[in-house]
Motif scaffolding. Structure first.
Motif, PDB file in Angstrom:
ATOM      1  N   VAL A 203       0.815  -1.218   0.000  1.00  0.00           N
ATOM      2  CA  VAL A 203       0.000   0.000   0.000  1.00  0.00           C
ATOM      3  C   VAL A 203       0.845   1.263   0.000  1.00  0.00           C
ATOM      4  CG1 VAL A 203      -1.973  -1.125   1.072  1.00  0.00           C
ATOM      5  CG2 VAL A 203      -0.207  -0.117   2.527  1.00  0.00           C
ATOM      6  N   ALA A 204       2.177   1.115   0.051  1.00  0.00           N
ATOM      7  CA  ALA A 204       3.053   2.289   0.023  1.00  0.00           C
ATOM      8  C   ALA A 204       3.420   2.706  -1.389  1.00  0.00           C
ATOM      9  CB  ALA A 204       4.336   2.007   0.811  1.00  0.00           C
ATOM     10  N   LEU A 205       3.166   1.845  -2.362  1.00  0.00           N
ATOM     11  CA  LEU A 205       3.641   2.069  -3.716  1.00  0.00           C
ATOM     12  C   LEU A 205       3.173   3.416  -4.262  1.00  0.00           C
ATOM     13  CD1 LEU A 205       5.275   0.652  -5.958  1.00  0.00           C
ATOM     14  CD2 LEU A 205       3.113  -0.201  -6.855  1.00  0.00           C
ATOM     15  N   ARG A 206       4.152   4.271  -4.576  1.00  0.00           N
ATOM     16  CA  ARG A 206       3.948   5.588  -5.185  1.00  0.00           C
ATOM     17  C   ARG A 206       3.056   6.505  -4.349  1.00  0.00           C
ATOM     18  NH1 ARG A 206       3.819   1.814  -9.295  1.00  0.00           N
ATOM     19  NH2 ARG A 206       5.663   1.887 -10.625  1.00  0.00           N
ATOM     20  N   LYS A 207       3.042   6.287  -3.043  1.00  0.00           N
ATOM     21  CA  LYS A 207       2.322   7.193  -2.160  1.00  0.00           C
ATOM     22  C   LYS A 207       3.217   8.382  -1.801  1.00  0.00           C
ATOM     23  CE  LYS A 207      -1.519   4.883  -1.881  1.00  0.00           C
ATOM     24  NZ  LYS A 207      -1.812   3.979  -0.785  1.00  0.00           N
ATOM     25  N   LYS A 208       2.635   9.349  -1.119  1.00  0.00           N
ATOM     26  CA  LYS A 208       3.334  10.588  -0.801  1.00  0.00           C
ATOM     27  C   LYS A 208       4.362  10.347   0.312  1.00  0.00           C
ATOM     28  CE  LYS A 208       2.186  15.439  -0.041  1.00  0.00           C
ATOM     29  NZ  LYS A 208       1.056  16.369   0.183  1.00  0.00           N
ATOM     30  N   VAL A 250       6.236   7.672   4.862  1.00  0.00           N
ATOM     31  CA  VAL A 250       5.255   7.537   3.789  1.00  0.00           C
ATOM     32  C   VAL A 250       3.862   7.706   4.380  1.00  0.00           C
ATOM     33  CG1 VAL A 250       5.157   4.991   4.013  1.00  0.00           C
ATOM     34  CG2 VAL A 250       4.405   6.103   1.888  1.00  0.00           C
ATOM     35  N   ASP A 251       3.031   8.438   3.670  1.00  0.00           N
ATOM     36  CA  ASP A 251       1.629   8.640   4.041  1.00  0.00           C
ATOM     37  C   ASP A 251       0.787   7.666   3.224  1.00  0.00           C
ATOM     38  OD1 ASP A 251      -0.920   9.480   4.560  1.00  0.00           O
ATOM     39  OD2 ASP A 251      -0.696  11.486   3.679  1.00  0.00           O
TER      40      ASP A 251
END
Length: 571
Positions: A203-208, A250-251
């Motif tokens: 769920v972190a993929l390409r997050k802010k 990471v958000d």
């Protein structure tokens, strides 16, 4: 069974071996010659893989076991070799899921061939416990000197092939590991576990993302770009500047029940820089998110490595990696956050600190600066011709260099903070009272381990040393209870560094069993010769810090023990 010129262990023969049945003809059959693989249609996929191991003896790197050379003379430079340690392991990442028909292992021939006895071959897709919890293909009974032996894995499915050798003070040497397998696209998972990380659940993929500072091209977003590339110059790793207490965050945009976090370390340098980092998960942005609950503390992280840390469903929107200390920098090549399929059903994430939207973001913070700078570039273009014909190219150039300039300004501030932070904690062991189970001679007094000298040559008089005995121990009395954050242990360098393997660090207020029944802060798997390793105790409360070495005929030598912590009631 014998196939061609190869002793081939089937599932049935492995079962017999594990039940203690001796195959008397083993040595005679193996003497027929080197093993030639019987399935010519399958490829040795290990040759294209990436190898890592728990530690490295000298320059005997893990990749030597997949160089295509079965030469069993260690000194010819084609064998991998770990340090003497507890439960050493070796692993090859096939960079995709395969159906494994067989694994061939070539043993050392110039000596110590018995060291490979009882090693386990594991195959699977998990990196939990470094991949050593994956299903077992076979247990190696023995491999004679110079011989390659094949183990039948019957089409087991997996991306990772591990060789694990259980026990204290073990050395794992492999002169070649061959994996004959076919791609497993037909089961629908090979493409999702390749070098680019796109699997469901990350769920972190390409997050802010954000981090405390950025050095050169090491922006925070590169840790969630879906690439496990481990070389900084390849452009897929983050890096902060040298500072006090660097961090990365990471958000996830919503709160999740986080089951595990997978982190990939650098291979070109500096892998040890992440040692002692705290993995934190929560919904608060207080102290940039670095006050959220701790999932784990990373005690040691080998180069090239991808490790998975279990967080057991901790709930949070923000995942932080926080590295406490002075003059530190944090570098990450990939961070993957695995969570339950759906985010936690909350109408709105509640934070103890200010909401993320009010926290200045790098791209928003310099929006006006970029606009002015871009207008200036356009004016330059009109005067001197086409410098940046593409406005996107110009904007990216400006953004990177403007941010770099501000990062350099931040570094000065961080350096001042770093200087101030040097006095926050002291070595509580200094001034304490020490004792140990026995003393080897006049050079090995217990007090030598808290003399503020990490010097590792025993006869220079700065190391403690017990006699050979059952369960030797050493203890320091801090004279009152503290919140113990970490314990650093320095190992001997002139010999016998493997003797500390398996030692336990205990912290508590009890003197029952000489303090050795107090709670365990950490178990020391190994400490390389002459080096220091720090073990996080996460605020355990205690007056006594003990180091216990379980086993018979053991010697406990400590060249320095440093105890860091705070007075009870203090932050």
């Amino acid at each position: 069974m014998l196939q061609g010129n190869c002793m081939f262990f089937t599932e049935e023969t492995s079962t017999l071996r594990m039940k203690g049945v001796t195959v008397i003809l083993l040595t005679a059959v193996l003497a027929l010659g080197r093993c030639e693989h019987h399935e010519h249609t399958l490829e040795n996929v290990a040759l294209k893989g990436k190898a890592v191991q728990s530690s490295t003896y000298g320059s005997a790197y893990a990749r030597r076991a997949i160089d295509g050379n079965r030469d069993g003379d260690y000194y010819h430079g084609s064998c991998s070799h770990t340090e003497g340690e507890t439960n050493p392991w070796w692993r090859v990442d096939l960079l995709g899921v395969h159906r494994v028909s067989s694994v061939i292992i070539s043993n050392r021939g110039d000596g110590f061939s018995e060291r490979l006895n009882d090693a386990e071959i594991h195959i699977g897709n998990s990196l939990e416990n470094n991949g050593n919890d994956n299903p077992t293909c076979a247990v190696i009974s023995t491999i004679p000197p110079w011989e390659p032996v094949s183990f039948n894995c019957s089409g087991m499915v997996g991306r990772y092939i591990n060789v694990l050798l259980r026990g204290y003070t073990q050395f794992l040497t492999l002169c070649e590991v061959e994996v004959y397998a076919s791609p497993a696209e037909d089961i629908g998972i090979a493409s999702t576990l390749g070098p680019s990380i796109t699997q469901k659940g990350n769920v972190a993929l390409r997050k802010k993302t954000r981090q405390s500072s950025s050095k050169s091209r090491g922006r925070a977003s590169k840790a969630v770009d879906g690439k496990r590339s481990t070389r900084f110059q390849m452009g897929s790793c983050t890096q902060t500047r040298t500072e006090a207490d660097p961090w990365w965050r990471v958000d996830l945009e919503k709160a999740y029940n986080v089951t595990s976090v997978t982190i990939t370390s650098r291979e070109d340098c500096c892998a040890e820089m992440i040692d002692g980092a705290q993995l934190r998960i929560g919904d608060s942005l207080e102290n940039k998110g670095n006050n959220n609950p701790i999932c784990t503390v990373i005690s040691s992280f080998p180069a090239w490595e991808t490790l998975t840390f279990q967080c057991h469903g901790m709930m949070g929107r923000y995942v932080n990696i926080f590295l406490p200390g002075c003059d530190k920098y944090l570098t990450l090549c990939e961070v993957e956050v695995h969570a339950e399929p759906d985010p936690v059903s909350l109408p709105e994430v509640t934070t103890d600190g200010p909401p993320l939207v009010t926290e200045p973001d790098s791209s928003e913070e310099f929006e006006e600066i970029l606009s002015i700078a871009f207008d200036f570039m356009q004016s330059i273009q009109q005067l001197f011709g086409t410098i940046y014909p593409d406005s996107t190219q110009a904007t990216e150039y400006l953004k990177e260099n403007v941010l770099l300039a501000f990062a350099e300004e931040d570094e000065v501030t961080q350096d001042r903070q770093c200087t101030a932070s040097r006095t926050v904690q002291e070595n509580l062991a200094t001034g304490g009272q020490t004792t140990q189970s026995t003393r080897w001679d006049d050079f090995g007094d217990a007090t030598n381990a808290i003399d503020r000298n990490r010097q590792g040559v025993y006869l220079k008089g700065s190391c403690s040393h017990t006699k050979g005995e059952t369960n030797p121990w050493w203890r320091v009395d801090l004279l009152k209870s503290y919140n113990i954050t970490s314990v650093a242990v320095s190992n001997r360098e002139d010999c016998c560094s493997e003797r500390i393997n398996g030692a336990e660090i205990h912290v508590g207020d009890s003197l029952e069993n000489n303090g050795n029944d107090n709670p365990v802060c950490a178990v020391i798997p190994y400490i390389p010769s002459g080096q220091t390793r720090t073990y996080q105790c996460n605020g355990m409360v205690g007056r006594y810090v003990s180091i216990l070495l379980p086993g018979k005929s053991k010697y406990l030598t400590l060249c320095e023990v440093e105890v860091n912590g705070n007075a009870i009631g203090n932050e």
